[in-house]
Write an enzyme that holds these catalytic residues in place. Structure first.
Site, PDB file in Angstrom:
ATOM      1  CB  THR A  62     -25.933 -20.617 -20.558  1.00 32.52           C
ATOM      2  OG1 THR A  62     -26.886 -20.015 -21.047  1.00 32.52           O
ATOM      3  CG2 THR A  62     -27.410 -21.428 -21.586  1.00 32.52           C
ATOM      4  CB  CYS A 119     -24.621 -10.559 -21.406  1.00 31.57           C
ATOM      5  SG  CYS A 119     -23.111 -11.099 -20.528  1.00 31.57           S
ATOM      6  CB  ALA A 155     -22.716  -1.852 -24.156  1.00 30.79           C
ATOM      7  CG  ASP A 184      -9.363 -14.153 -13.612  1.00 29.17           C
ATOM      8  OD1 ASP A 184      -9.693 -13.401 -13.911  1.00 29.17           O
ATOM      9  OD2 ASP A 184      -9.142 -16.148 -13.920  1.00 29.17           O
TER      10      ASP A 184
HETATM   11  P1  NAD Z   1     -15.511 -13.309 -18.429  1.00 27.57           P
HETATM   12  O1  NAD Z   1     -15.030 -14.327 -19.068  1.00 27.57           O
HETATM   13  O2  NAD Z   1     -14.663 -12.412 -19.277  1.00 27.57           O
HETATM   14  O3  NAD Z   1     -14.622 -12.936 -16.697  1.00 27.57           O
HETATM   15  C1  NAD Z   1     -14.488 -13.723 -15.924  1.00 27.57           C
HETATM   16  C2  NAD Z   1     -13.367 -14.316 -14.984  1.00 27.57           C
HETATM   17  O4  NAD Z   1     -13.801 -14.661 -13.919  1.00 27.57           O
HETATM   18  C3  NAD Z   1     -12.421 -15.399 -15.765  1.00 27.57           C
HETATM   19  O5  NAD Z   1     -10.814 -14.427 -16.004  1.00 27.57           O
HETATM   20  C4  NAD Z   1     -11.923 -16.250 -15.162  1.00 27.57           C
HETATM   21  O6  NAD Z   1     -10.656 -17.125 -15.130  1.00 27.57           O
HETATM   22  C5  NAD Z   1     -13.084 -15.643 -14.167  1.00 27.57           C
HETATM   23  N1  NAD Z   1     -13.019 -16.906 -12.707  1.00 27.57           N
HETATM   24  C6  NAD Z   1     -14.019 -17.841 -13.031  1.00 27.57           C
HETATM   25  N2  NAD Z   1     -13.707 -18.195 -11.624  1.00 27.57           N
HETATM   26  C7  NAD Z   1     -13.067 -17.730 -10.722  1.00 27.57           C
HETATM   27  C8  NAD Z   1     -12.759 -18.021  -9.345  1.00 27.57           C
HETATM   28  N3  NAD Z   1     -13.384 -18.826  -8.881  1.00 27.57           N
HETATM   29  N4  NAD Z   1     -11.363 -17.260  -8.623  1.00 27.57           N
HETATM   30  C9  NAD Z   1     -11.589 -15.965  -9.608  1.00 27.57           C
HETATM   31  N5  NAD Z   1     -11.913 -15.805 -10.957  1.00 27.57           N
HETATM   32  C10 NAD Z   1     -12.541 -16.579 -11.087  1.00 27.57           C
HETATM   33  O7  NAD Z   1     -16.322 -12.553 -18.098  1.00 27.57           O
HETATM   34  P2  NAD Z   1     -17.532 -11.018 -17.841  1.00 27.57           P
HETATM   35  O8  NAD Z   1     -17.585 -10.900 -19.935  1.00 27.57           O
HETATM   36  O9  NAD Z   1     -16.124 -10.233 -17.397  1.00 27.57           O
HETATM   37  O10 NAD Z   1     -18.896 -11.340 -17.023  1.00 27.57           O
HETATM   38  C11 NAD Z   1     -18.600 -11.471 -15.756  1.00 27.57           C
HETATM   39  C12 NAD Z   1     -20.333 -11.027 -15.476  1.00 27.57           C
HETATM   40  O11 NAD Z   1     -20.688  -9.636 -15.585  1.00 27.57           O
HETATM   41  C13 NAD Z   1     -21.181 -12.646 -16.213  1.00 27.57           C
HETATM   42  O12 NAD Z   1     -21.595 -12.602 -15.211  1.00 27.57           O
HETATM   43  C14 NAD Z   1     -22.099 -11.510 -16.861  1.00 27.57           C
HETATM   44  O13 NAD Z   1     -23.278 -11.803 -17.709  1.00 27.57           O
HETATM   45  C15 NAD Z   1     -21.867  -9.573 -17.085  1.00 27.57           C
HETATM   46  N6  NAD Z   1     -21.433  -8.991 -17.299  1.00 27.57           N
HETATM   47  C16 NAD Z   1     -20.639  -8.505 -18.671  1.00 27.57           C
HETATM   48  C17 NAD Z   1     -20.923  -7.586 -19.205  1.00 27.57           C
HETATM   49  C18 NAD Z   1     -19.965  -8.051 -20.849  1.00 27.57           C
HETATM   50  O14 NAD Z   1     -20.027  -6.722 -21.668  1.00 27.57           O
HETATM   51  N7  NAD Z   1     -18.698  -8.856 -20.788  1.00 27.57           N
HETATM   52  C19 NAD Z   1     -21.248  -6.481 -18.918  1.00 27.57           C
HETATM   53  C20 NAD Z   1     -22.860  -6.727 -17.520  1.00 27.57           C
HETATM   54  C21 NAD Z   1     -22.362  -7.838 -17.046  1.00 27.57           C
HETATM   55  C1  UGA Z   2     -25.178  -5.688 -23.642  1.00 27.26           C
HETATM   56  C2  UGA Z   2     -25.580  -4.318 -22.992  1.00 27.26           C
HETATM   57  O1  UGA Z   2     -26.263  -3.543 -23.928  1.00 27.26           O
HETATM   58  C3  UGA Z   2     -25.154  -3.620 -21.168  1.00 27.26           C
HETATM   59  O2  UGA Z   2     -25.856  -2.724 -21.322  1.00 27.26           O
HETATM   60  C4  UGA Z   2     -24.874  -4.918 -20.881  1.00 27.26           C
HETATM   61  O3  UGA Z   2     -24.217  -4.617 -19.567  1.00 27.26           O
HETATM   62  C5  UGA Z   2     -23.984  -5.921 -21.733  1.00 27.26           C
HETATM   63  O4  UGA Z   2     -25.246  -6.348 -22.856  1.00 27.26           O
HETATM   64  C6  UGA Z   2     -24.434  -7.189 -20.472  1.00 27.26           C
HETATM   65  O5  UGA Z   2     -24.873  -7.533 -20.028  1.00 27.26           O
HETATM   66  O6  UGA Z   2     -23.090  -8.485 -20.712  1.00 27.26           O
HETATM   67  P1  UGA Z   2     -23.048  -5.705 -25.436  1.00 27.26           P
HETATM   68  O7  UGA Z   2     -23.342  -7.685 -25.022  1.00 27.26           O
HETATM   69  O8  UGA Z   2     -21.131  -5.525 -25.095  1.00 27.26           O
HETATM   70  O9  UGA Z   2     -23.793  -4.656 -24.407  1.00 27.26           O
HETATM   71  O10 UGA Z   2     -23.654  -5.532 -27.024  1.00 27.26           O
HETATM   72  P2  UGA Z   2     -24.187  -3.982 -27.864  1.00 27.26           P
HETATM   73  O11 UGA Z   2     -24.385  -3.040 -27.934  1.00 27.26           O
HETATM   74  O12 UGA Z   2     -25.790  -3.827 -26.187  1.00 27.26           O
HETATM   75  O13 UGA Z   2     -24.222  -5.044 -28.694  1.00 27.26           O
HETATM   76  C7  UGA Z   2     -24.879  -6.408 -28.284  1.00 27.26           C
HETATM   77  C8  UGA Z   2     -25.661  -7.183 -29.952  1.00 27.26           C
HETATM   78  O14 UGA Z   2     -26.473  -6.150 -30.305  1.00 27.26           O
HETATM   79  C9  UGA Z   2     -24.589  -6.506 -30.825  1.00 27.26           C
HETATM   80  O15 UGA Z   2     -24.544  -7.976 -31.537  1.00 27.26           O
HETATM   81  C10 UGA Z   2     -24.993  -5.440 -31.777  1.00 27.26           C
HETATM   82  O16 UGA Z   2     -23.941  -5.342 -33.061  1.00 27.26           O
HETATM   83  C11 UGA Z   2     -26.287  -5.787 -31.964  1.00 27.26           C
HETATM   84  N1  UGA Z   2     -27.235  -4.623 -32.166  1.00 27.26           N
HETATM   85  C12 UGA Z   2     -27.233  -3.654 -31.318  1.00 27.26           C
HETATM   86  C13 UGA Z   2     -27.805  -4.502 -33.314  1.00 27.26           C
HETATM   87  O17 UGA Z   2     -28.509  -5.880 -33.371  1.00 27.26           O
HETATM   88  N2  UGA Z   2     -28.982  -3.795 -33.411  1.00 27.26           N
HETATM   89  C14 UGA Z   2     -28.691  -2.584 -32.582  1.00 27.26           C
HETATM   90  O18 UGA Z   2     -29.468  -2.027 -32.382  1.00 27.26           O
HETATM   91  C15 UGA Z   2     -27.845  -2.456 -31.711  1.00 27.26           C
END
Ligand code: NAD
Ligand code: UGA
Length: 463
Positions: free
Chosen positions: A96, A278, A166, A39
């Site tokens: 975004t 997300c 999630a 990272d």
């Molecule tokens: P995050 O912000 O927690 O982590 C991303 C990391 O990437 C950061 O620590 C940042 O410093 C690092 N980074 C950025 N540019 C970099 C570079 N050039 N080189 C090395 N490191 C770099 O983000 P996240 O929540 O882990 O999400 C990552 C991706 O996964 C996003 O596209 C998100 O939409 C997707 N996603 C997130 C979730 C979730 O639950 N948070 C679930 C499914 C998918």
């Molecule tokens: C969501 C999806 O569930 C994951 O499958 C996906 O990978 C992830 O987004 C992502 O792409 O980041 P997450 O956002 O971590 O996961 O959590 P969720 O459990 O989906 O909840 C999202 C939001 O919806 C929360 O604010 C939760 O409180 C709300 N929620 C969920 C409701 O208000 N009602 C419900 O019945 C369920």
């Protein structure tokens, strides 16, 4: 296994909510691979090497500890590890875009493109590049163009392997996923690369849960999965407004429709609104893609899911203000929960951010309580810190308050002594349950005026 006998070097760029837990699980389940997570943020990398991980996720520390130092490593030396890697997962953030063309809707791919260029520069052998971040459909084509602009004769195969975990349940989601999706080009090279990624997950995921597809279907499926999940919440939230007017109970309606196996019972909890990093970003991304292909009706249809969520947040604050005799000025209001959901410290897009700001605008004295999210809440409210206060202990937060608003469904809030809380509050005392987790009849009996989502209020006032 000594470092020289590892079967593969796997690298993950991005040590966040997805990169860290996903790689920890692969490392724990596959001791034959060397997994390195890099990272640009040295603090994050340092924290992954301690017992105070940079993210709060139940059960994660145990998984990390199984593999850390054995076949799981964290580093800031990005170029060196790119060079050594056979397979590179890219899990950087794709927020975004906030500027220029598509601002407020499309994904900001600057971190993504920087990573692609880092890979291009540091590589001197063929590699498989795995899109783990959530990306607009057809991003793989752009990635191929950048990577194949090299003059070193190196071949890169691009795979899409979106993540569906999630927050709060990440460990279980990774341990036992509903499905793993792996998309590739359907060429001989592409199919071979796809198989290599299938082989990683097959170490612990039953083969029938590993789905393969063409690369565009895989990229698009991730956006569509989040859009459908969020749509269910907006759908039930829209009905909650109708329930409040008609004496129907949204919980009973959700149960009744959820028993239809075609509808299913999950994700039908009406709430103050969905948050998280997300849902909104991915839907707006889908909207932008549809618009860019001239599919305006498709774009409008999905945009309404986000609009309905905003409506639900606004409606919640309006209900609070109206109930509190149309003024919250100088009134102490305790927020129970700031995280966007329970069991995480993450506050990205949490409804609590909007609600706090709106109450502060109305000059309320907002006291924020949360078991894990206070540090993040302070960052989110950095510009109005002098106008809010923080109190970890919910009993102290509620003392001398006019109202409590439950914004996160932490178990802790279900088990508090509300009789004691009621006694310490100013009267009339109000409770706004934005998650429908409390026993409203009991609270009413104690003396609270109770406002739930999707139920008419229980008040002690005569009309
Ligand atoms: P995050 O912000 O927690 O982590 C991303 C990391 O990437 C950061 O620590 C940042 O410093 C690092 N980074 C950025 N540019 C970099 C570079 N050039 N080189 C090395 N490191 C770099 O983000 P996240 O929540 O882990 O999400 C990552 C991706 O996964 C996003 O596209 C998100 O939409 C997707 N996603 C997130 C979730 C979730 O639950 N948070 C679930 C499914 C998918
Ligand atoms: C969501 C999806 O569930 C994951 O499958 C996906 O990978 C992830 O987004 C992502 O792409 O980041 P997450 O956002 O971590 O996961 O959590 P969720 O459990 O989906 O909840 C999202 C939001 O919806 C929360 O604010 C939760 O409180 C709300 N929620 C969920 C409701 O208000 N009602 C419900 O019945 C369920």
């Amino acid at each position: 296994m000594s470092p020289s006998t590892f079967q593969k070097n796997i690298l993950c760029i991005g040590a966040g909510y997805v990169g860290g837990p996903t790689m920890a699980m692969i490392a724990a389940k596959c001791p034959q691979y060397k997994i390195t997570v890099v990272d640009i943020n040295p603090d994050r990398i340092a924290a992954w090497q301690t017992d105070h991980l940079p993210i709060y996720e139940p059960g994660l520390l145990e998984i990390v500890k199984q593999a850390r130092g054995r076949n799981l490593f964290f580093s800031t030396e990005i170029n060196r590890h790119i060079q050594e890697a056979d397979i590179i997962f890219v899990s950087v953030n794709t927020p975004t875009k906030t500027f220029g063309e598509g601002a407020g809707k499309t994904a900001d791919l600057q971190y993504w493109e920087k990573t692609a260029r880092d890979i291009l520069k540091a590589s001197d052998s063929d590699k498989i590049i795995v899109e783990k971040s959530t990306l607009p459909v057809r991003t793989a084509a752009a990635l191929e163009r950048i990577l194949h602009s090299n003059e070193k004769g190196i071949h890169f195969d691009i795979i899409s392997n979106p993540e569906f975990l999630a927050e709060g349940t990440a460990v279980n989601d990774l341990l036992s996923p509903d499905r793993v999706l792996i998309g590739s080009r359907e060429t001989e090279h592409g199919l071979k690369a796809r198989q290599e990624i299938v082989d990683i997950y097959a170490n612990w995921v039953p083969r029938e849960r590993i789905i393969t597809s063409n690369i565009w279907s895989s990229e698009l499926s991730k956006l569509v999965a989040n859009a459908f999940l969020a749509q269910r919440i907006s759908s039930i939230n829209s009905i909650s407004a109708l329930c409040e007017k008609t004496e129907a109970s949204v919980g009973e309606v959700a149960y009744a429709i959820g028993q239809d196996s075609r509808i299913g019972s999950k994700f039908l909890n009406a709430s103050v609104g969905f948050g998280g990093s997300c849902f909104k970003k991915d839907i707006l991304n889908l909207v932008y893609i549809a618009e860019s292909y001239g599919l305006f009706e498709v774009a409008e249809y999905w945009e309404q899911v986000v609009r309905m969520n905003e409506y639900q947040e606004h409606r919640f604050v309006r209900t609070m203000i109206a109930a509190l005799f149309n003024t919250v000025s100088t009134k102490r209001i305790a927020l129970f929960g700031f995280a966007f959901k329970a069991d995480t410290g993450d506050t990205r897009e949490a409804p609590a951010i909007y609600i706090t700001r709106k109450l502060v605008e109305e000059r309320a004295q907002v006291v924020i309580s949360d078991p894990q999210a206070i540090a993040n809440a302070k960052n989110d409210l950095a510009d109005i810190l002098s106008e809010v206060s923080f109190q970890q202990d919910p009993y102290l937060a509620a003392r001398e308050a006019h109202a409590i608003a439950v914004l996160t469904e932490w178990n802790l809030y279900k088990t508090l002594d509300y009789r004691r809380i009621f006694q310490s509050m100013l009267k009339p005392a109000f409770i706004f349950d934005g998650r429908n987790i409390l026993d409203r009849e009991l609270l009413y009996k104690i003396g609270f005026n109770v406002y739930s989502i999707g139920r008419p209020p229980l008040t002690h006032f005569q009309d």
